[in-house]
Design an enzyme around this catalytic site. Structure first.
Site, PDB file in Angstrom:
ATOM      1  N   GLY A  67       0.818  -1.209   0.000  1.00  0.00           N
ATOM      2  CA  GLY A  67       0.000   0.000   0.000  1.00  0.00           C
ATOM      3  C   GLY A  67       0.851   1.258   0.000  1.00  0.00           C
TER       4      GLY A  67
ATOM      5  N   THR B  76       6.084  -6.190   7.580  1.00  0.00           N
ATOM      6  CA  THR B  76       6.473  -5.211   8.607  1.00  0.00           C
ATOM      7  C   THR B  76       6.149  -5.674  10.033  1.00  0.00           C
ATOM      8  OG1 THR B  76       4.337  -4.116   8.360  1.00  0.00           O
ATOM      9  CG2 THR B  76       6.168  -3.213   7.076  1.00  0.00           C
TER      10      THR B  76
ATOM     11  N   GLY C 133      -2.463  -4.430  14.771  1.00  0.00           N
ATOM     12  CA  GLY C 133      -3.690  -3.665  14.533  1.00  0.00           C
ATOM     13  C   GLY C 133      -4.270  -3.141  15.836  1.00  0.00           C
TER      14      GLY C 133
ATOM     15  N   GLY D 282      10.903  -7.106   2.732  1.00  0.00           N
ATOM     16  CA  GLY D 282      11.333  -7.203   1.333  1.00  0.00           C
ATOM     17  C   GLY D 282      12.826  -7.470   1.164  1.00  0.00           C
TER      18      GLY D 282
ATOM     19  N   GLY E 299      13.030 -11.326  -0.015  1.00  0.00           N
ATOM     20  CA  GLY E 299      12.216 -11.744  -1.150  1.00  0.00           C
ATOM     21  C   GLY E 299      10.852 -11.086  -1.076  1.00  0.00           C
TER      22      GLY E 299
ATOM     23  N   ILE F 148       6.842 -11.578  -0.633  1.00  0.00           N
ATOM     24  CA  ILE F 148       5.737 -12.443  -0.188  1.00  0.00           C
ATOM     25  C   ILE F 148       4.659 -12.332  -1.266  1.00  0.00           C
ATOM     26  CG2 ILE F 148       3.963 -12.789   1.584  1.00  0.00           C
ATOM     27  CD1 ILE F 148       6.050 -11.162   3.437  1.00  0.00           C
TER      28      ILE F 148
ATOM     29  N   TYR G 153       3.010   4.644  22.593  1.00  0.00           N
ATOM     30  CA  TYR G 153       2.879   5.309  21.296  1.00  0.00           C
ATOM     31  C   TYR G 153       2.850   6.814  21.541  1.00  0.00           C
ATOM     32  CZ  TYR G 153       0.848   6.110  16.626  1.00  0.00           C
ATOM     33  OH  TYR G 153       0.602   6.512  15.325  1.00  0.00           O
TER      34      TYR G 153
HETATM   35  C1  LIG Z   1      -1.372   6.880   9.049  1.00  0.00           C
HETATM   36  C2  LIG Z   1      -0.663   5.587   9.300  1.00  0.00           C
HETATM   37  C3  LIG Z   1      -1.089   4.760  10.307  1.00  0.00           C
HETATM   38  C4  LIG Z   1      -0.421   3.563  10.547  1.00  0.00           C
HETATM   39  N1  LIG Z   1      -0.889   2.741  11.534  1.00  0.00           N
HETATM   40  C5  LIG Z   1      -0.289   1.541  11.731  1.00  0.00           C
HETATM   41  C6  LIG Z   1      -0.791   0.642  12.707  1.00  0.00           C
HETATM   42  O1  LIG Z   1      -1.782   0.904  13.391  1.00  0.00           O
HETATM   43  N2  LIG Z   1      -0.163  -0.534  12.859  1.00  0.00           N
HETATM   44  C7  LIG Z   1       0.908  -0.867  12.090  1.00  0.00           C
HETATM   45  O2  LIG Z   1       1.417  -1.970  12.251  1.00  0.00           O
HETATM   46  N3  LIG Z   1       1.414  -0.027  11.194  1.00  0.00           N
HETATM   47  C8  LIG Z   1       0.839   1.153  10.974  1.00  0.00           C
HETATM   48  N4  LIG Z   1       1.334   1.999  10.032  1.00  0.00           N
HETATM   49  C9  LIG Z   1       2.517   1.620   9.256  1.00  0.00           C
HETATM   50  C10 LIG Z   1       2.182   0.863   7.959  1.00  0.00           C
HETATM   51  O3  LIG Z   1       0.855   1.079   7.577  1.00  0.00           O
HETATM   52  C11 LIG Z   1       2.438  -0.621   8.167  1.00  0.00           C
HETATM   53  O4  LIG Z   1       3.819  -0.816   8.219  1.00  0.00           O
HETATM   54  C12 LIG Z   1       1.814  -1.521   7.092  1.00  0.00           C
HETATM   55  O5  LIG Z   1       1.972  -2.846   7.502  1.00  0.00           O
HETATM   56  C13 LIG Z   1       2.447  -1.349   5.733  1.00  0.00           C
HETATM   57  O6  LIG Z   1       1.661  -2.016   4.771  1.00  0.00           O
HETATM   58  P1  LIG Z   1       1.723  -1.588   3.241  1.00  0.00           P
HETATM   59  O7  LIG Z   1       0.941  -2.552   2.467  1.00  0.00           O
HETATM   60  O8  LIG Z   1       1.390  -0.184   3.084  1.00  0.00           O
HETATM   61  O9  LIG Z   1       3.281  -1.822   2.956  1.00  0.00           O
HETATM   62  P2  LIG Z   1       4.298  -0.902   2.185  1.00  0.00           P
HETATM   63  O10 LIG Z   1       4.385   0.432   2.818  1.00  0.00           O
HETATM   64  O11 LIG Z   1       4.030  -0.962   0.750  1.00  0.00           O
HETATM   65  O12 LIG Z   1       5.648  -1.702   2.483  1.00  0.00           O
HETATM   66  C14 LIG Z   1       6.190  -1.760   3.782  1.00  0.00           C
HETATM   67  C15 LIG Z   1       7.488  -2.580   3.737  1.00  0.00           C
HETATM   68  O13 LIG Z   1       7.186  -3.936   3.420  1.00  0.00           O
HETATM   69  C16 LIG Z   1       7.744  -4.308   2.159  1.00  0.00           C
HETATM   70  N5  LIG Z   1       6.708  -5.086   1.475  1.00  0.00           N
HETATM   71  C17 LIG Z   1       5.463  -4.674   1.124  1.00  0.00           C
HETATM   72  N6  LIG Z   1       4.800  -5.702   0.550  1.00  0.00           N
HETATM   73  C18 LIG Z   1       5.648  -6.762   0.553  1.00  0.00           C
HETATM   74  C19 LIG Z   1       5.549  -8.103   0.085  1.00  0.00           C
HETATM   75  N7  LIG Z   1       4.447  -8.569  -0.484  1.00  0.00           N
HETATM   76  N8  LIG Z   1       6.630  -8.911   0.238  1.00  0.00           N
HETATM   77  C20 LIG Z   1       7.756  -8.463   0.828  1.00  0.00           C
HETATM   78  N9  LIG Z   1       7.904  -7.211   1.274  1.00  0.00           N
HETATM   79  C21 LIG Z   1       6.861  -6.368   1.143  1.00  0.00           C
HETATM   80  C22 LIG Z   1       8.104  -3.004   1.475  1.00  0.00           C
HETATM   81  O14 LIG Z   1       9.175  -3.137   0.590  1.00  0.00           O
HETATM   82  C23 LIG Z   1       8.455  -2.118   2.661  1.00  0.00           C
HETATM   83  O15 LIG Z   1       9.768  -2.369   3.089  1.00  0.00           O
HETATM   84  C24 LIG Z   1       0.696   3.211   9.770  1.00  0.00           C
HETATM   85  C25 LIG Z   1       1.110   4.057   8.741  1.00  0.00           C
HETATM   86  C26 LIG Z   1       0.436   5.239   8.502  1.00  0.00           C
HETATM   87  C27 LIG Z   1       0.888   6.127   7.389  1.00  0.00           C
END
Ligand SMILES: Cc1cc2nc3c(=O)[nH]c(=O)nc-3n(C[C@H](O)[C@H](O)[C@H](O)COP(=O)(O)OP(=O)(O)OC[C@H]3O[C@@H](n4cnc5c(N)ncnc54)[C@H](O)[C@@H]3O)c2cc1C
Length: 557
Positions: free
Chosen positions: A138, A215, A219, A267, A270, A272, A469
């Site tokens: 995302g 990551t 939740g 990432g 590899g 996922i 937090y």
């Molecule tokens: C407003 C806001 C609120 C948030 N609240 C939370 C919360 O409540 N809890 C929480 O845990 N986090 C939170 N986050 C952080 C973030 O949303 C999390 O880290 C979330 O898990 C990232 O998911 P994404 O799909 O956006 O990953 P991305 O941002 O696209 O990627 C995150 C990392 O994972 C890697 N990655 C993504 N997809 C894959 C895949 N399929 N295989 C291997 N590597 C991959 C990417 O390269 C990057 O290093 C928040 C962020 C924001 C901006």
């Protein structure tokens, strides 16, 4: 190809382009903020991301042709606006730079694979041609997880094409899900079969299953349902040598758990492509209530006892005194009957020796069967009473549930108005909880200066400890915004690591926390992690510059 979509957050902030935070009482809101941090100036942003000036893609024509051959011409973009969007996440400094069009190290192409075989083919090509690969779910990373690092040409893999829920096994209560499925889409499909994953990070609307796993996300309801590390049963991981598929079993005594090496690997080992996740029945009943505790210290003790009593609240969120005061100041002033009701409420609290502004608010939510919700409420109620808590009824609980995904929109308001705003998080044992809470708070205040707000809450509880937090505000240091943030972040992170906290509870490591990894993991731990990376990715093409400690750089990077 349109890379940004309604499933992605807008480029300059949070949510859809036309979505904005509704401040219930702007005069009261700004009076409070200005009273704390002083005057700030509105800050302009680019009218469109197309205005950002990017260096040309570093991929050669044969590289681009080879990528197009894998996934079809339409699924590869080297267009500047797309490259800008996919080069930064959604942290404070990402948004600062995005709004100014300062994308100094953009990715060179975006490729949207349509299936796992295409992901694998990209990995092989990347290994052969020494191209860096960054998975992008995302793009909500707040630690620089999707930002290119270093000089090598980079391909960003947009996983939005892997967007299917493949199977729901109702008997085992599991689902097989592709990595690019976004939170709301997943819950919509699960709902039809009466299930939920129960994973609702605040970024839920715009984050993906693969991103959550990569990551080690947690939740808002993880205290009951478990964080993603507990919810994932198995994964498939594409890497340059092939597909690693971990066994699909509920539990095993078959050596160290490879699955948990992949969970949180960001990432770097590899991509996922698919996961099996554990489901729960959708709750039949919910009860969310607010309580006022005499102090944060009393609240922390209460939270510990509730969790150690073995009941499982879905949400146990305890604001410290500063956060309690801010949340009261930032709401609309009650009028008419509501004001009268509040006067009566305050009188009642006063008789119990409690004061709204100097106490600590807890939101306690139970979900599940009617019996389990009732039992949870009764057990918690006895503990709360013992610690001098007063019930505020169900309206604070309802208000929290209604607005729980809204706060990130407020960040845009602050950014528009020259206010530095960010959050950071850690976890520690109950025995160390209040000491660490104060240490990091003081480090933040010291780095931010007098004109600032620093507040915190407990959001995730375990039998042995909980998360902390922090949210902080200060006037932006105009012209030195990034350096200001780096100073503050360093002060807080030093305090966390030296104070016995987790380097991150759920935001992950990425670029932003990486230099603290050697100090956090120790020399041996860092060496092990680096050697695993070296063995799986000798060419160093898998999301380089993230997570894995740089041993050459010494304990503090
Ligand atoms: C407003 C806001 C609120 C948030 N609240 C939370 C919360 O409540 N809890 C929480 O845990 N986090 C939170 N986050 C952080 C973030 O949303 C999390 O880290 C979330 O898990 C990232 O998911 P994404 O799909 O956006 O990953 P991305 O941002 O696209 O990627 C995150 C990392 O994972 C890697 N990655 C993504 N997809 C894959 C895949 N399929 N295989 C291997 N590597 C991959 C990417 O390269 C990057 O290093 C928040 C962020 C924001 C901006």
């Amino acid at each position: 190809m349109v890379m940004q979509s309604d499933k992605r957050s807008k480029w300059w902030g949070w949510g859809a382009e036309d979505e904005a935070y509704h401040i219930p009482d702007p005069d009261r809101f700004w009076k409070y903020v200005r009273g704390r941090i002083g005057e700030t100036r509105p800050r302009p942003r680019l009218a469109s991301l197309a205005e950002a000036k990017l260096r040309p893609s570093r991929l050669s024509k044969p590289d681009i042709a080879a990528l197009r051959k894998i996934s079809g011409g339409e699924a590869v973009s080297t267009e500047a606006e797309n490259r800008a969007y996919f080069s930064l996440g959604k942290g404070y400094t990402d948004l600062l730079r995005m709004r100014r069009g300062e994308i100094t190290n953009p990715t060179d192409a975006i490729l949207r694979p349509g299936d796992e075989q295409q992901v694998l083919a990209v990995m092989r090509l990347a290994a052969e041609r020494r191209l860096a690969v960054i998975p992008f779910g995302g793009g909500t990373s707040v630690v620089g997880g999707v930002e290119p690092v270093g000089d090598g040409a980079t391909v960003t893999l947009d996983l939005a094409g892997l967007d299917r829920v493949l199977e729901i096994d109702s008997e085992s209560a599991t689902a097989t899900v592709q990595a690019g499925v976004m939170g709301p889409d997943l819950e919509r499909v699960l709902k039809r079969s009466g299930f939920t994953l129960g994973h609702f990070p605040q970024s839920f609307r715009y984050s993906s299953v693969g991103g959550w796993i990569a990551t080690r996300s947690a939740g808002q309801n993880s205290t009951k349902y478990g964080a993603i590390a507990a919810l994932v049963q198995s994964v498939r991981l594409a890497h340059p040598e092939g597909i690693l598929s971990t066994p699909n079993v509920p539990a095993a005594a078959a050596g160290p758990d490879l699955l948990q090496t992949i969970v949180g690997s960001e990432g770097t080992l590899g991509v996922i492509t698919q996961a099996n996740v554990r489901l729960s029945p959708r709750p039949e009943h919910r009860s969310y209530k607010g309580y006022l505790l005499p102090s944060f210290a009393a609240g922390v003790q209460t939270a510990r006892e509730i969790i150690q009593a073995g009941i499982e609240p879905a949400v146990l969120r305890l604001s410290d005194e500063a956060e309690t005061e801010s949340s009261l100041a930032l709401r609309a002033a009650p009028r008419g009957a509501a004001a009268a009701a509040e006067r009566v409420g305050r009188w009642y609290l006063g008789r119990k020796g409690l004061d709204l502004e100097s106490g600590s608010i807890m939101i306690l939510g139970f979900e599940g069967s009617e019996g389990s919700v009732r039992h949870g409420g009764e057990v918690a109620g006895r503990i709360l009473k013992r610690h001098g808590a007063a019930s505020l009824g169900s309206s604070p609980g309802r208000a929290w549930r209604r607005s729980r995904f809204a706060a990130p929109h407020l960040r845009d308001v602050f950014l528009d108005n020259g206010v530095m705003v960010d959050t950071l998080e850690t976890s520690t044992t109950w025995a160390n909880y209040l000491t660490l809470h104060a240490k990091v708070r003081d480090a933040l205040r010291g780095a931010l200066g007098e004109r600032s707000v620093v507040m915190a809450h407990l959001s995730h509880s375990y039998t042995d400890g909980g998360s902390i937090y922090y949210t902080f505000l200060a006037p932006q240091d105009e012209g030195g915004e990034i350096e200001q943030w780096q100073r503050v972040k360093a002060a807080a992170t030093d305090a966390i690591v030296t104070g016995g906290g987790a380097l991150s509870h759920h935001h992950a490591i990425g670029i932003e926390h990486r230099r603290w990894m050697p100090g956090y993991l120790g020399e041996e731990g860092s060496r092990w992690l680096s050697q695993i990376k070296q063995a799986i990715d000798p060419a160093g093409i898998l999301n380089p510059g993230k997570l894995i400690p740089d041993l050459e750089a010494g304990p503090q990077g």
